[in-house]
Design a protein around this motif. Structure first.
Motif, mmCIF file in Angstrom:
data_model
loop_
_atom_site.group_PDB
_atom_site.id
_atom_site.type_symbol
_atom_site.label_atom_id
_atom_site.label_comp_id
_atom_site.label_asym_id
_atom_site.label_seq_id
_atom_site.Cartn_x
_atom_site.Cartn_y
_atom_site.Cartn_z
ATOM 1 N N PRO A 167 -41.659 -16.517 60.201
ATOM 2 C CA PRO A 167 -41.511 -15.988 58.844
ATOM 3 C C PRO A 167 -40.337 -16.603 58.092
ATOM 4 C CG PRO A 167 -40.864 -14.360 60.479
ATOM 5 C CD PRO A 167 -41.515 -15.474 61.215
ATOM 6 N N PHE A 168 -39.346 -17.103 58.816
ATOM 7 C CA PHE A 168 -38.204 -17.761 58.175
ATOM 8 C C PHE A 168 -38.574 -19.177 57.742
ATOM 9 C CE2 PHE A 168 -36.663 -14.406 60.887
ATOM 10 C CZ PHE A 168 -35.671 -13.807 60.132
ATOM 11 N N VAL A 169 -39.340 -19.884 58.558
ATOM 12 C CA VAL A 169 -39.806 -21.224 58.195
ATOM 13 C C VAL A 169 -40.666 -21.171 56.939
ATOM 14 C CG1 VAL A 169 -41.346 -23.096 58.910
ATOM 15 C CG2 VAL A 169 -39.645 -22.189 60.516
ATOM 16 N N PHE A 170 -41.599 -20.218 56.885
ATOM 17 C CA PHE A 170 -42.508 -20.117 55.742
ATOM 18 C C PHE A 170 -41.927 -19.282 54.610
ATOM 19 C CE2 PHE A 170 -45.438 -21.781 58.825
ATOM 20 C CZ PHE A 170 -46.361 -22.491 58.075
ATOM 21 N N ASP A 171 -40.723 -18.760 54.781
ATOM 22 C CA ASP A 171 -40.056 -17.925 53.779
ATOM 23 C C ASP A 171 -40.987 -16.797 53.331
ATOM 24 O OD1 ASP A 171 -38.191 -16.898 52.052
ATOM 25 O OD2 ASP A 171 -38.330 -18.525 50.582
ATOM 26 N N ARG A 172 -41.475 -16.043 54.332
ATOM 27 C CA ARG A 172 -42.416 -14.956 54.064
ATOM 28 C C ARG A 172 -41.949 -13.685 54.780
ATOM 29 N NH1 ARG A 172 -46.882 -15.887 51.490
ATOM 30 N NH2 ARG A 172 -48.060 -14.191 52.484
ATOM 31 N N LEU A 173 -40.710 -13.300 54.540
ATOM 32 C CA LEU A 173 -40.159 -12.126 55.213
ATOM 33 C C LEU A 173 -40.846 -10.837 54.789
ATOM 34 C CD1 LEU A 173 -36.326 -12.904 55.216
ATOM 35 C CD2 LEU A 173 -38.087 -13.614 56.842
ATOM 36 N N ASP A 174 -41.487 -10.843 53.623
ATOM 37 C CA ASP A 174 -42.164 -9.640 53.144
ATOM 38 C C ASP A 174 -43.617 -9.544 53.595
ATOM 39 O OD1 ASP A 174 -39.867 -8.832 51.815
ATOM 40 O OD2 ASP A 174 -40.427 -9.854 49.952
ATOM 41 N N ASP A 175 -44.116 -10.540 54.307
ATOM 42 C CA ASP A 175 -45.499 -10.526 54.756
ATOM 43 C C ASP A 175 -45.657 -9.428 55.812
ATOM 44 O OD1 ASP A 175 -47.947 -11.096 56.190
ATOM 45 O OD2 ASP A 175 -47.905 -13.080 55.263
ATOM 46 N N PRO A 176 -46.553 -8.462 55.584
ATOM 47 C CA PRO A 176 -46.684 -7.348 56.535
ATOM 48 C C PRO A 176 -47.114 -7.776 57.930
ATOM 49 C CG PRO A 176 -48.433 -7.293 54.875
ATOM 50 C CD PRO A 176 -47.439 -8.300 54.418
ATOM 51 N N SER A 177 -47.752 -8.936 58.057
ATOM 52 C CA SER A 177 -48.191 -9.371 59.385
ATOM 53 C C SER A 177 -47.019 -9.758 60.281
ATOM 54 C CB SER A 177 -49.168 -10.543 59.263
ATOM 55 O OG SER A 177 -48.576 -11.639 58.600
ATOM 56 N N TYR A 178 -45.836 -9.957 59.692
ATOM 57 C CA TYR A 178 -44.648 -10.278 60.486
ATOM 58 C C TYR A 178 -43.789 -9.056 60.806
ATOM 59 C CZ TYR A 178 -45.233 -15.337 59.655
ATOM 60 O OH TYR A 178 -45.693 -16.630 59.628
ATOM 61 N N ALA A 179 -44.089 -7.919 60.213
ATOM 62 C CA ALA A 179 -43.186 -6.767 60.298
ATOM 63 C C ALA A 179 -42.945 -6.312 61.732
ATOM 64 C CB ALA A 179 -43.728 -5.617 59.457
ATOM 65 N N ALA A 180 -43.980 -6.318 62.562
ATOM 66 C CA ALA A 180 -43.811 -5.848 63.943
ATOM 67 C C ALA A 180 -42.866 -6.736 64.733
ATOM 68 C CB ALA A 180 -45.172 -5.795 64.645
ATOM 69 N N MET A 181 -42.703 -7.970 64.292
ATOM 70 C CA MET A 181 -41.838 -8.916 64.993
ATOM 71 C C MET A 181 -40.408 -8.892 64.460
ATOM 72 S SD MET A 181 -42.074 -11.498 67.348
ATOM 73 C CE MET A 181 -43.589 -12.447 67.246
ATOM 74 N N ILE A 182 -40.236 -8.792 63.140
ATOM 75 C CA ILE A 182 -38.904 -8.971 62.564
ATOM 76 C C ILE A 182 -38.278 -7.689 62.055
ATOM 77 C CG2 ILE A 182 -39.368 -11.365 61.949
ATOM 78 C CD1 ILE A 182 -39.873 -10.502 59.082
ATOM 79 N N GLY A 183 -39.029 -6.592 61.987
ATOM 80 C CA GLY A 183 -38.453 -5.346 61.519
ATOM 81 C C GLY A 183 -38.390 -5.269 60.006
ATOM 82 N N GLN A 184 -37.593 -4.324 59.499
ATOM 83 C CA GLN A 184 -37.616 -3.976 58.081
ATOM 84 C C GLN A 184 -36.635 -4.744 57.202
ATOM 85 O OE1 GLN A 184 -39.981 -1.909 56.812
ATOM 86 N NE2 GLN A 184 -40.764 -2.068 58.903
#
Length: 485
Positions: A406-423
């Protein structure tokens, strides 16, 4: 709506409010089924009129991830045979713009994933002046099973076909084919490690970014033949391409997943060859380890995450219950002597459990040391380590495998990453990582000194107090692997 031309015909894309135009589901090769099953990719059929490219098309057939990974690793599945397609995000959909191009190869252990997952939306790269391409390639048996009379590494041949399509067509979308960077994670990075040494891929990209994968993951032909025999046995068919082609996908795909689970539960090298340690029954097939060397001619950015193996230990609740005997057995299987290697790893982790030590050793064997060997092989390469620790699973997930995505693609708000990176993941870190990738694609430099054996400069992303280059991190642990890996 915007129309661009390709050698096969015109395509219709959709422009967004932020000035990025996307073209989705463009075929770069013909559907690999029927008479084309288990063969090298064929050119796509041309079309008349304007082809709608505003929605994603079919993905390569694959079974879903097994729990608990299905909730952690983003992917999607779209049925259909026309699965050899790609997606483009561009800020300037017109010939002559001459923008750098980045082509993404997704991960998924060569059996899962797709280039059409929302998590790999390339809008942020287009926003920053890069034409971003993602693609689907054949997986599992169709992409990597060793079959008599059929070409090996069909998934890699798909990737090469897509890169050729980019070379021949991307100028119409504002890209410069001579400024192409191929980047990938896990199986995608391992694919790139093989492409670097394949004559068929020569000249198709100028730069490459390898995230958590390099050149060390492959199957020798004898091991691949064992995998084929066992899958045929599970399905009750002869180990021939004709017999496998007659197996319906709803039967073939679960059998592939069961085979991988069998390899992982009984990792016997006598039975599985290299797959026993690699944990992947479907991989590139090659006779021996091959590193590209100084004559490579490709700018390389290579790296890994500090605690990769925690993805496989924490969600499965093995991190704090792993027996000491299992640790010693696995360290031995990796080629080390436990009595010599484990004190080196314990020195930096005096309170570590057996599982935490396995994470450190396995992360090095799977990811960090192969990255270092590739950087040592190609002078001028740049090395990084992603060290930000996820707060998930009470902080135990750490800087695990796939966490950098999510950091590479600059998509921290993408819900599909939430379980991995938190809130509340740090946007400043995404700015740094994504910015380095963009800089590398544009200039060949991500912004820090190249890796040399005298200094071993490694950019550490997300370390406390801030991201910074480090000279030879954990040198004693690196030296444990000299002559071993």
């Amino acid at each position: 709506m915007t129309v661009c031309g390709t050698r096969q015909g015109a395509v219709l894309g959709r422009a967004s409010a932020d000035g990025v135009t996307s073209f989705l589901g463009i075929p770069y090769a013909a559907p690999p089924f029927g008479a084309r099953r288990f063969l090298e990719p064929s050119p796509p059929e041309p079309w008349t009129g304007v082809r709608d490219a505003t929605t994603h098309r079919a993905t390569a057939p694959h079974a879903p991830y097994a729990p608990p990974f299905d909730a952690l690793i983003p992917e999607n599945a779209i049925d259909g045979e026309d699965c050899l397609n790609l997606n483009i995000w561009t800020p300037a959909p017109e010939p002559g713009a001459g923008l750098p191009v980045m082509v993404w190869l997704h991960g998924g252990a060569f059996t899962n994933g797709s280039g059409s997952a929302p998590a790999y939306d390339g809008s942020a790269f287009a926003r920053d002046g890069v034409v971003c391409v993602t693609l689907n390639y054949r997986l599992g048996s169709d992409g990597f099973l060793h079959l008599p009379g059929r070409p090996d590494n069909r998934g890699l041949l798909d990737q090469i076909a897509a890169l050729r399509w980019v070379r021949d067509n991307i100028a119409s979308f504002g890209g410069d084919p001579d400024l192409a960077t191929v980047f990938g994670e896990s199986a995608g990075a391992m694919s790139i490690g093989t492409l670097l040494t394949m004559e068929e891929a020569r000249g198709l990209f100028r730069r490459a970014i390898l995230q958590s994968g390099a050149c060390h993951h492959f199957l020798r032909p004898a091991s691949a033949a064992r995998i084929t025999a066992r899958l045929a046995e599970k399905l009750g068919v002869e180990p021939t391409p004709e017999a496998f082609a007659d197996v319906p996908l709803p039967q073939l795909l679960p059998a592939q997943a069961e085979l991988r689970a069998e390899v992982n539960s009984r990792p016997d090298p006598a039975r599985w060859g290299e797959a026993a340690l690699n944990m992947m029954p479907f991989e590139p097939i090659r006779p021996a380890l091959a590193l590209p060397g100084p004559e490579c001619g490709i700018d390389l950015l290579i790296g890994s995450n500090r605690e990769e193996y925690r993805l496989f230990l924490v969600p499965t609740e093995r991190l704090h219950v792993l027996p000491e005997s299992t640790l010693h057995s696995l360290v031995t299987a990796y080629g080390l002597t436990p009595a010599e290697a484990l004190p080196v790893y314990r020195a930096g982790r005096p309170a570590a459990t057996a599982g935490e030590l396995l994470d450190a050793v396995a992360t090095d064997w799977f990811y960090r040391i192969p990255a270092i060997r590739l950087a040592e092989s190609v002078p001028g390469s740049h090395l990084y380590e992603f060290a930000w620790r996820s707060p998930q699973f009470d902080g135990n997930l750490g800087a695990c495998h796939a966490l950098e995505l999510p950091f590479v693609f600059d998509r921290l708000d993408d819900p599909s990453y939430a379980a991995m990176i938190g809130q509340h993941p740090p946007q400043a870190l995404a700015d740094a990582v994504h910015g380095a990738w963009v800089s590398f694609a544009k200039t060949g430099s991500p912004g820090w000194q190249a890796y040399e054996k005298t200094t071993r400069t490694t950019m550490t992303f997300g370390a406390t107090p801030a991201s910074a280059p480090v000279s030879d991190p954990r040198a004693e642990e690196r030296m444990v692997w000299e002559g071993v890996r």
